[in-house]
Design an enzyme around this catalytic site. Structure first.
Site, PDB file in Angstrom:
ATOM      1  N   ARG A 187       0.827  -1.215   0.000  1.00 32.11           N
ATOM      2  CA  ARG A 187       0.000   0.000   0.000  1.00 32.11           C
ATOM      3  C   ARG A 187       0.860   1.264   0.000  1.00 32.11           C
ATOM      4  O   ARG A 187       0.361   2.363  -0.223  1.00 32.11           O
ATOM      5  CB  ARG A 187      -0.940  -0.004   1.202  1.00 32.11           C
ATOM      6  N   TYR A 188       2.169   1.089   0.289  1.00 31.05           N
ATOM      7  CA  TYR A 188       3.057   2.241   0.326  1.00 31.05           C
ATOM      8  C   TYR A 188       3.894   2.383  -0.949  1.00 31.05           C
ATOM      9  O   TYR A 188       4.241   3.494  -1.332  1.00 31.05           O
ATOM     10  CB  TYR A 188       4.009   2.157   1.522  1.00 31.05           C
ATOM     11  N   THR A 189       4.277   1.281  -1.551  1.00 29.98           N
ATOM     12  CA  THR A 189       5.176   1.345  -2.704  1.00 29.98           C
ATOM     13  C   THR A 189       4.405   1.580  -3.998  1.00 29.98           C
ATOM     14  O   THR A 189       3.208   1.303  -4.091  1.00 29.98           O
ATOM     15  CB  THR A 189       5.985   0.043  -2.839  1.00 29.98           C
TER      16      THR A 189
END
Length: 750
Positions: A127-129
């Protein structure tokens, strides 16, 4: 219950033995794991999950020139449409394809935290990259929509997915592939794209080329790091010939201002772990020549480990050889080129087979691409020919269209054209009836006819097909190729420095107590009798030597044990039981400790009156249970070992508990490695069994030495020159000591 039974009356039930059912179920599972999970295909070099990730990203428009998008979006598409498995495993497969230290030619371009070489699994959650396809992925996808591969239904049948990707390069060899299936595994190392591409071109020119010809182009594997591959050329050839074997890679280092700088680590080796391994040796005092460690790695220098030697006299190369042998600075990699072939079966293949089989796949892919294009061209030509007929007869065509409710059949009959051609004429817009359009159509016709002829010629000629494939290989080599990263340098296997050589050589005195507690004091001028002992314990024996040598302990059963001296606790404490380091027989007592050169001689004797001289080096044993040296009769015990200085001048002095003393030249005793020995003192066997008389001590006296004998509160000293009164022949009873010493309690050399 009867009602329920009636429900099954019309159902056919197949009955199978449990063994048959379980065997079939396990085989089905095995084949699924092998073919659809763990092994790559020789065509595109990808496992199913990797193939689906690449295809899903292309469907999302995440090309190398697009913006990065959240990785969770890609993983969601992959799981929902093509790969109904765990999201974490799927995302990890995507991460591996994005890590430049894992893939030689990454397929995914990541943005954000995608892990590091020190900790490849430290990547951020999906969900961050953000991610998109790397430039190299184009070589897998650019021919996908050109009829080159078969399309199969996805897991729920709602859409289709490609069974393979039409790779323009032998990707199976370009990126490291590892996998564990059921009953088999795969470990295919990465290679250099330029070398592999040139080898393919050579095989196209000379299909009968042998392995040695191919190896002129492919030197060996090429990992994503700059570490050396130190496997010999002959071993690499064997790997390529058989399809399996092992490789060794070694870190690169250089000397800078007296320090050792490690600038490249082997593939999948963590610099932090290497520093931990070296630090552990330093803490265990097994690396005295290293003073300090530093990690100076940064963005400009991804790998820069600094090892600081203790002084300029330290042999840097010797230190590194030791570290190569004892840490991950040198690593072994298994090679097992197991893959799914064009026949759909897993097999371990050699290098030439892999390249030839991939070229066969590439030939078929190009043939399908050209045939797909030829079909397109011929279809377009067919339409253009119909349009030219319309332009040449434009007035009549317009008249037919105006005067007929259904002009298509009339056009087909009048101009003898096909349904597709008539439909194209009817779809024409008025603006396209200009004379200029006619010229455009004629120009397109000429171009397409030339292309058709070229395609037909190429498809009908194997030589032209090979020429086309070579041309495309050269284009991809020019676009994606780079220089080799892993130099291949044949080197000898690293040798660890012997543990004894790593230990500082300092003088120590090893002290043994009566209850078997041992400790070591620095220096040789130590008075062991002045040390503190546990209550009820006392001094037993001591020996001086070097800290990097071994201390040898003799127990009451005649066994000798070797223990490294550097590990003993300090003499400032009470020590530790020597029985914790060795495994003596039940009831055995430790009676003597020795430290000397291997050529030093010692006298070993038992209370039964037998003994021999032994060379200390012959008694060495690394077995915790020790080595049986002196055979001790039942009821007897071994006596303290006595050091021999001169086999010519020394005298053996034997003392019985009955107050007798016998002296004779030591040269009368044999030199043995083990056994009972010869008779030293004549003790009648019957009396010895009864315990009435025994030899309680034996010494080796040299000129100038003096013997102290204790009986109760009395004691006396006998000098070496006074032994002439007690000298006799080996095996006699000896002569009585002066009055008051009819019973001897103890004796020792002063």
């Amino acid at each position: 219950m009867a009602k329920n039974k009636d429900l099954f009356n019309d159902i056919e039930i197949e009955e199978l033995p449990l063994s048959t059912f379980t065997e079939k179920a396990y085989l089905d599972y095995s084949m699924y794991v092998i073919l659809d999970r763990a092994l790559p295909h020789i065509g595109d070099g990808l496992k199913p999950v990797q193939r689906r990730i690449i295809y899903a990203m292309s469907q999302l428009g995440l090309s190398a020139v697009s913006k990065h998008k959240k990785s969770a979006r890609t993983i969601g598409d992959v799981l929902g449409k093509y790969h109904p498995h765990g999201d974490s495993a799927c995302y990890e497969a995507m991460v591996l394809m994005a890590q430049p230290f894992t893939y030689r030619y990454p397929l995914v371009d990541g943005q954000g935290n995608w892990g590091s070489q020190d900790d490849p699994k430290s990547f951020a959650a999906m969900r961050y990259t953000e991610s998109r396809l790397a430039k190299f992925s184009k070589s897998l996808l650019q021919e996908l929509a050109q009829g080159t591969v078969d399309w199969v239904p996805n897991f729920d049948g709602e859409m289709t997915e490609p069974s393979l990707l039409p790779s323009r390069m032998p990707h199976i060899l370009l990126n490291n592939t590892q996998g564990i299936a059921v009953g088999m595994a795969t470990d295919i190392p990465s290679h250099n794209l330029v070398e592999v591409g040139n080898a393919c071109i050579h095989l196209l020119d000379k299909p009968k080329a042998k392995l040695d010809d191919v190896l002129k182009y492919i030197e060996g594997p090429d990992y994503p790091t700059d570490a050396e591959i130190i496997t010999s050329k002959s071993d690499i050839r064997t790997i390529y010939e058989t399809g399996h074997g092992s490789l060794r890679a070694r870190a690169m280092y250089e000397k800078e201002d007296g320090e050792i700088i490690v600038k490249a680590l082997p593939f999948q080796v963590s610099g932090a772990k290497v520093l931990e391994q070296i630090a552990a040796q330093m803490q265990a005092k097994k690396l005295p020549m290293v003073e300090d460690l530093r990690d100076e790695s940064d963005h400009e220098n991804p790998t820069r480990l600094v090892i600081v030697p203790r002084s300029n006299r330290v042999d840097v190369d010797s230190v590194m050889q030791h570290l190569f042998a004892t840490t991950d600075l040198e690593r072994t990699y298994r090679v097992n080129m197991n893959m799914i072939g064009l026949d759909g079966r897993p097999q371990v293949k050699n290098l030439v087979t892999i390249l030839k089989e991939w070229l066969k796949f590439r030939m078929e892919t190009v043939r399908r691409r050209l045939q797909w294009r030829l079909d397109k061209v011929e279809k377009r030509l067919h339409i253009l020919e119909g349009l030219m007929i319309a332009y040449l007869n434009i007035d009549e065509v317009i008249k037919i269209i105006r005067n007929n409710d259904d002009p298509k059949p009339v056009l087909m009959k009048r101009f003898k054209i096909s349904d597709e051609q008539a439909e194209a004429i009817l779809e024409l817009k008025l603006r396209h009836l200009a004379q200029l359009e006619e010229m455009k159509i004629q120009g397109e016709l000429d171009e397409l006819e030339a292309e058709r002829d070229n395609l037909q010629t190429t498809l009908g000629s194997e030589r032209r097909m090979k020429t086309l494939i070579k041309k495309e290989l050269k284009e991809d080599i020019e676009m994606y190729g780079d220089e080799r990263r892993s130099p291949i340098v044949e080197r000898d296997a690293a040798q660890a420095i012997a543990e004894a050589d790593l230990i500082p050589s300092e003088p120590v005195t090893v002290v043994l107590s009566e209850r078997g507690w041992v400790r070591a004091a620095k220096g040789l001028d130590v008075d062991p009798t002045s040390l503190n002992y546990k209550s009820g314990d006392a001094y037993q024996s001591s020996a001086g030597g070097r800290s990097n040598a071994s201390a040898m302990f003799l127990d009451s059963t005649g066994r000798v044990y070797c223990v490294p001296a550097h590990g003993f606790p300090s003499a400032r404490g009470l020590g530790e039981p020597i029985s914790g380091r060795v495994k003596p027989p039940d009831g055995a007592r430790f009676i003597s400790v020795m430290m000397d050169d291997d050529d030093a001689r010692y006298l070993f004797a038992s209370s039964a009156g037998y003994g021999f001289v032994a060379r200390l080096g012959d008694l060495v044993s690394r077995n915790k249970a020790g080595k049986s040296v002196l055979s001790v009769p039942a009821g007897g015990t071994a006596l303290k070992a006595a050091s021999v200085k001169s086999l010519k001048e020394d005298l053996v002095v034997a003392i019985s508990n009955g107050g007798s003393l016998l002296a004779f030249p030591i040269k009368e005793l044999p030199e043995m490695a083990r056994g009972k020995g010869n008779k030293i003192y004549n003790i009648p066997g019957k009396k010895f069994k009864d315990g009435e008389e025994s030899m309680i001590a034996v010494f080796v006296m040299s000129p100038g030495s003096k013997l102290r004998i204790v009986s109760g509160k009395r004691h006396t000293s006998i000098k070496f020159k006074e032994l002439k009164d007690y000298t006799g022949t080996r095996g006699q009873r000896g002569r009585k000591l002066p009055r008051g010493f009819q019973k001897v309690d103890s004796a020792e050399l002063e």
